[in-house]
Motif scaffolding. Structure first.
Motif, short mmCIF file in Angstrom:
data_model
loop_
_atom_site.label_atom_id
_atom_site.label_comp_id
_atom_site.label_asym_id
_atom_site.label_seq_id
_atom_site.Cartn_x
_atom_site.Cartn_y
_atom_site.Cartn_z
N ASP A 118 -16.03 11.51 -0.26
CA ASP A 118 -15.31 10.23 0.63
C ASP A 118 -15.70 10.02 1.55
O ASP A 118 -15.97 8.39 1.79
CB ASP A 118 -13.83 10.30 -0.21
CG ASP A 118 -13.73 10.37 -1.93
OD1 ASP A 118 -14.35 9.86 -2.46
OD2 ASP A 118 -12.55 10.60 -2.25
N PHE A 119 -15.25 10.79 2.08
CA PHE A 119 -15.95 10.44 3.95
C PHE A 119 -16.84 9.87 4.34
O PHE A 119 -16.87 8.71 4.89
CB PHE A 119 -15.25 11.73 4.51
CG PHE A 119 -15.06 11.07 5.81
CD1 PHE A 119 -13.70 11.32 7.00
CD2 PHE A 119 -16.72 11.64 6.72
CE1 PHE A 119 -13.83 10.56 8.04
CE2 PHE A 119 -16.57 11.33 8.34
CZ PHE A 119 -15.36 10.90 8.91
N GLU A 120 -17.85 10.26 3.58
CA GLU A 120 -19.09 9.55 4.10
C GLU A 120 -19.53 8.44 3.17
O GLU A 120 -19.68 8.07 3.72
CB GLU A 120 -20.51 10.93 3.60
CG GLU A 120 -20.79 12.10 3.84
CD GLU A 120 -21.40 13.20 3.91
OE1 GLU A 120 -21.60 12.65 3.00
OE2 GLU A 120 -21.45 13.77 3.77
N GLN A 121 -18.98 8.16 2.01
CA GLN A 121 -18.89 6.71 1.88
C GLN A 121 -18.04 5.86 2.20
O GLN A 121 -19.01 5.06 2.16
CB GLN A 121 -18.48 6.78 0.47
CG GLN A 121 -19.20 8.12 -0.73
CD GLN A 121 -20.80 7.17 -1.14
OE1 GLN A 121 -20.88 6.18 -0.90
NE2 GLN A 121 -21.74 7.91 -1.20
N LEU A 122 -17.30 6.20 2.98
CA LEU A 122 -15.75 5.13 3.51
C LEU A 122 -16.29 5.35 4.90
O LEU A 122 -16.73 4.12 5.47
CB LEU A 122 -14.80 5.50 3.45
CG LEU A 122 -13.58 5.76 1.98
CD1 LEU A 122 -12.59 6.38 2.01
CD2 LEU A 122 -13.39 4.89 1.03
N PHE A 123 -17.15 6.32 5.92
CA PHE A 123 -16.90 5.99 7.42
C PHE A 123 -18.73 6.06 7.71
O PHE A 123 -18.30 5.95 8.86
CB PHE A 123 -15.68 6.78 7.69
CG PHE A 123 -14.30 6.68 7.04
CD1 PHE A 123 -14.06 5.65 7.68
CD2 PHE A 123 -13.86 8.09 6.50
CE1 PHE A 123 -12.83 5.32 6.95
CE2 PHE A 123 -12.66 7.30 6.14
CZ PHE A 123 -11.74 5.87 5.84
N ALA A 124 -18.87 7.17 6.92
CA ALA A 124 -20.50 7.39 8.12
C ALA A 124 -21.07 5.96 7.57
O ALA A 124 -20.98 5.45 6.64
CB ALA A 124 -21.29 7.84 6.79
N ALA A 125 -22.44 5.93 8.68
CA ALA A 125 -23.12 4.85 9.34
C ALA A 125 -24.17 4.66 7.64
O ALA A 125 -23.92 5.64 7.06
CB ALA A 125 -24.06 5.30 10.41
N ARG A 126 -24.49 3.40 8.02
CA ARG A 126 -25.30 2.87 6.51
C ARG A 126 -26.40 2.65 7.02
O ARG A 126 -26.65 1.93 7.95
CB ARG A 126 -24.34 2.40 5.82
CG ARG A 126 -23.30 1.82 4.92
CD ARG A 126 -23.34 2.56 3.93
NE ARG A 126 -21.95 3.29 3.67
CZ ARG A 126 -21.37 3.95 2.00
NH1 ARG A 126 -22.66 3.67 1.64
NH2 ARG A 126 -20.19 3.83 1.64
N CYS A 127 -27.50 3.20 6.09
CA CYS A 127 -28.38 3.13 6.39
C CYS A 127 -29.48 1.64 6.68
O CYS A 127 -28.96 1.11 5.12
CB CYS A 127 -29.53 4.15 5.66
SG CYS A 127 -31.34 3.51 5.54
N ALA A 128 -30.65 1.46 7.40
CA ALA A 128 -30.26 -0.56 7.45
C ALA A 128 -31.59 -0.68 5.61
O ALA A 128 -31.74 -2.19 5.81
CB ALA A 128 -31.21 -0.31 8.28
#
Length: 179
Positions: A118-128
């Motif tokens: 959930d942390f990654e889905q909510l807060f990680a940077a997203r790939c362009a």
């Protein structure tokens, strides 16, 4: 006084009739009392502070922490995490999954705990390119972040590994395709 006589822990007198045995000691029923309010403890359950009995009301008022999750007193096992106290069942992921976090690693954001997913889905940077979370090293280029495998040539779709590349419509081009 004979060896078979039972002595009250509080008054040191012989107990003639009803005996309460608790905390490895014996007591007259009226002397088995809360160390704080001094009222006899008549409930089947009681709490202990510094080896002495404490009634439930005094325990809640004087000793129990308040759960950071539900804001209610903690009367049983306390989970200490993020400088707060929690009921075991209240220490759960603050994200959509709400999974229990006791005994697992977790991430913290704004004072709230999250499982890794959930942390990654909510807060990680997203790939362009693929829009998925970037959880490891990212390539930073064209004012965006990219997974290493997603940073590829717009035309031939091969990953760009060289330090130089061309740009077309804000997308990378390998040097071979830019000629």
């Amino acid at each position: 006084m004979s060896d078979s006589e039972t002595i009250c822990h509080k008054c040191n007198e012989v107990i003639q009739q009803r005996i309460i045995t608790a905390l490895g000691k014996t007591w007259h029923p009226e002397h088995f009392a809360c160390k704080d309010c001094l009222k006899p403890i008549t409930e089947a359950t009681f709490n202990i502070q510094n080896g002495e009995p404490v009634c439930s009301d005094c325990f809640v008022s004087n000793y129990s922490g308040t759960c950071f999750g539900c804001k209610k007193p903690i009367l049983e096992r306390t989970i200490k995490a993020m400088e707060q106290s929690w009921h075991e069942e209240c220490f759960v992921c603050a994200g959509p999954c709400k999974k229990p976090l006791v005994g697992t690693s977790f991430y913290e954001r704004d004072g709230r705990p999250y499982c890794r997913i959930d942390f990654e889905q909510l807060f990680a940077a997203r790939c362009a390119d693929c829009s998925q979370p970037i959880t490891e090293n990212a390539i930073v280029a064209l004012n965006a972040k990219w997974h290493r495998d997603c940073f590829k040539c717009k035309k031939c779709l091969k990953p760009i590994t060289a330090s130089t590349f061309a740009v077309e419509d804000n997308k990378p081009l390998c040097t071979a395709c830019s000629d």
